[in-house]
Design an enzyme around this catalytic site. Structure first.
Site, short mmCIF file in Angstrom:
data_model
loop_
_atom_site.label_atom_id
_atom_site.label_comp_id
_atom_site.label_asym_id
_atom_site.label_seq_id
_atom_site.Cartn_x
_atom_site.Cartn_y
_atom_site.Cartn_z
N LYS A 156 6.75 23.12 -13.49
CA LYS A 156 6.12 21.49 -13.92
C LYS A 156 6.02 21.40 -12.15
CE LYS A 156 4.83 17.40 -14.61
NZ LYS A 156 5.24 15.36 -15.05
N ASN B 105 -0.48 18.24 -20.69
CA ASN B 105 -0.73 17.07 -21.57
C ASN B 105 -1.14 18.19 -22.92
OD1 ASN B 105 -1.27 15.51 -20.00
ND2 ASN B 105 -3.02 16.23 -19.14
N GLU C 179 -4.75 16.58 -10.96
CA GLU C 179 -5.14 16.90 -12.50
C GLU C 179 -6.92 17.09 -12.31
OE1 GLU C 179 -5.17 15.69 -17.01
OE2 GLU C 179 -2.72 15.57 -16.10
N LYS D 297 3.04 11.40 -11.22
CA LYS D 297 2.25 10.48 -12.05
C LYS D 297 3.15 9.19 -12.93
CE LYS D 297 -0.76 13.32 -14.91
NZ LYS D 297 -1.63 13.85 -16.15
N ARG E 74 -3.07 21.17 -14.25
CA ARG E 74 -2.35 20.06 -14.88
C ARG E 74 -2.61 20.25 -15.97
NH1 ARG E 74 0.42 15.32 -10.32
NH2 ARG E 74 1.65 14.87 -12.85
N GLU F 261 9.06 18.20 -24.76
CA GLU F 261 8.94 18.67 -23.51
C GLU F 261 9.83 20.25 -22.55
OE1 GLU F 261 6.19 17.50 -22.10
OE2 GLU F 261 6.21 15.30 -23.24
N ARG G 219 0.85 -1.80 -0.07
CA ARG G 219 -0.01 0.07 -0.14
C ARG G 219 0.75 0.90 0.00
NH1 ARG G 219 -2.88 -3.21 3.39
NH2 ARG G 219 -4.87 -4.35 2.08
N HIS H 299 8.50 9.55 -27.96
CA HIS H 299 7.44 9.55 -27.14
C HIS H 299 7.92 11.30 -27.59
CE1 HIS H 299 4.31 11.41 -24.24
NE2 HIS H 299 4.98 11.86 -23.57
N HIS I 173 0.23 16.31 -26.08
CA HIS I 173 -0.06 14.74 -26.05
C HIS I 173 -1.56 13.89 -26.44
CE1 HIS I 173 3.09 15.86 -23.13
NE2 HIS I 173 2.83 14.69 -22.97
N HIS J 67 -0.48 11.47 -28.33
CA HIS J 67 -0.59 9.26 -28.31
C HIS J 67 -1.66 8.84 -29.36
CE1 HIS J 67 -0.70 10.00 -23.34
NE2 HIS J 67 0.77 10.03 -23.94
#
Length: 369
Positions: free
Chosen positions: A227, A246, A237, A143, A242, A185, A121, A267, A249, A253
């Protein structure tokens, strides 16, 4: 060394940017290494290049490096890889108060972070990003995720690292293509929220990609600080702040999915193309000028990044790419928000985008340039 705090209630941590950090990892991360054995999850290539430096530092501090190698590439962000890694961590006796080191790029950081999020956990981890993309983006903000047949990063958790050591020396061993992919980026932070930084990159981007120390340090530290501010405002987000990260993205993607998440399109290259498409689509909607859209395109092209999707030679139409987007994790009540531009340095969340219009736009882009 630049030190950038990520301010989160009760879970703040530092991102340290500079040279020689991996060679002194035992000193930099001493507060988190409470046992003699230190579990390290490493990209196999990163371990070849930097494993000796990391291990020498740990041994000199009376520690013992325990290595787990991960094959490079997105294929390692899988259920199978996650199961093998968590089994190994359990066999190593990792406890909730322990920290795991993650040495490599975004794949290793994402996989290790997710494993640490679910192990008993939640245990701690320290990010040791060795790629430019990971240093300015994926290592910061918590993330973590794996990929599935349904899409990229759809299974994951928010789990913040306890420390990030962005060693700029590690970038000297990167292949040129991977370095450029990470630079996409860096450009993103200027395009989405800092017109002055974007202008600086237009003038100095060549020095950044050439790893000139002063320019590189400024670019990485400025990106991380941008960031960190956004993550502190909107960790999970939920408020929309936030989501601006993206930019590029959603389009990117879809391109990654169509190319099979392979080395055909890295990427960062996909994000670069995605930013071009976001800028041009914003111009198509009349929200920015065509001149500003082409400034974005020129900056990406000047860095040696792909700037035209037609050059990919995809055997598909715009609707196929638009359909890939429907698997995006940002889908909300059947609507897909897009990050678009009102100007360079002024991104916003658009919730009124029709997917039929996106498909038509992509058809035009596949044929027109």
């Amino acid at each position: 060394m630049a030190v950038i705090p990520v301010e989160l209630a009760g879970r703040s941590y530092e991102v340290r940017v500079g040279g020689g950090l991996l060679a002194n990892v035992a000193g930099e991360a001493a507060a988190f290494l409470r046992k003699t054995p230190v579990p390290i999850v490493a990209d196999a290539n990163a371990r070849t290049k930097w494993g000796d430096a990391v291990e020498s530092s740990l041994v000199a501090a009376g520690k013992e490096a325990r290595w787990y190698d991960v094959e490079p590439g997105e294929g390692s962000k899988s259920w199978e890889s996650l199961a093998r890694l968590t089994d190994w961590l359990l066999a190593e006796g990792v406890e909730r108060g322990d920290h795991v080191l993650a040495l490599g790029g975004g794949v290793v950081g994402d996989l290790t972070g997710f494993a640490c999020a679910i192990l008993k956990r939640g245990c701690g981890f320290v990010q040791l990003p060795t790629t430019l993309l990971a240093q300015v983006d994926s290592s910061v903000g918590g993330k973590t995720a794996i990929n599935t047949s349904a899409g990229k990063n759809l299974i994951g958790a928010f789990h913040q690292p306890s420390l990030v050591l962005a060693d700029l020396d590690a970038l000297s061993t990167l292949p040129a293509r991977e370095l450029r992919a990470g630079y996409a980026e860096v450009l993103k932070y200027g395009v989405l929220g800092d017109a002055e930084f974007f202008g600086w990159l237009e003038e100095n981007g060549g020095d950044v990609v050439a790893l000139e120390n002063e320019a590189l340090t400024h670019a990485v530290a400025t990106s991380v600080a941008a960031k960190a501010r956004i993550v502190a405002e909107d960790e999970r987000e939920t408020s929309g702040a936030r989501a601006l990260l993206n930019l590029g993205h959603t389009f990117g993607h879809a391109l990654e999915a169509e190319t099979g998440f392979s080395d055909t399109l890295l990427h960062g290259e996909a994000v670069a193309l995605g930013m071009v498409l976001a800028a041009r689509y914003s111009a198509r909607r009349g929200e920015i000028s065509s001149a500003d859209a082409e400034r974005v395109t020129r900056a990406i092209d000047a860095a040696g990044l792909p700037a035209e999707i037609a050059a990919l030679g995809l055997d598909c139409g715009g609707k196929v790419l638009a359909d890939h987007m429907l698997h995006d994790k940002k889908m909300d009540a059947g609507t897909l928000p897009f990050i678009l531009l009102r100007g360079i340095g002024e991104a916003y969340l658009a919730r009124d985008v029709a997917m039929d219009d996106i498909a038509d736009f992509l058809d035009e882009q596949l044929q027109a340039h």
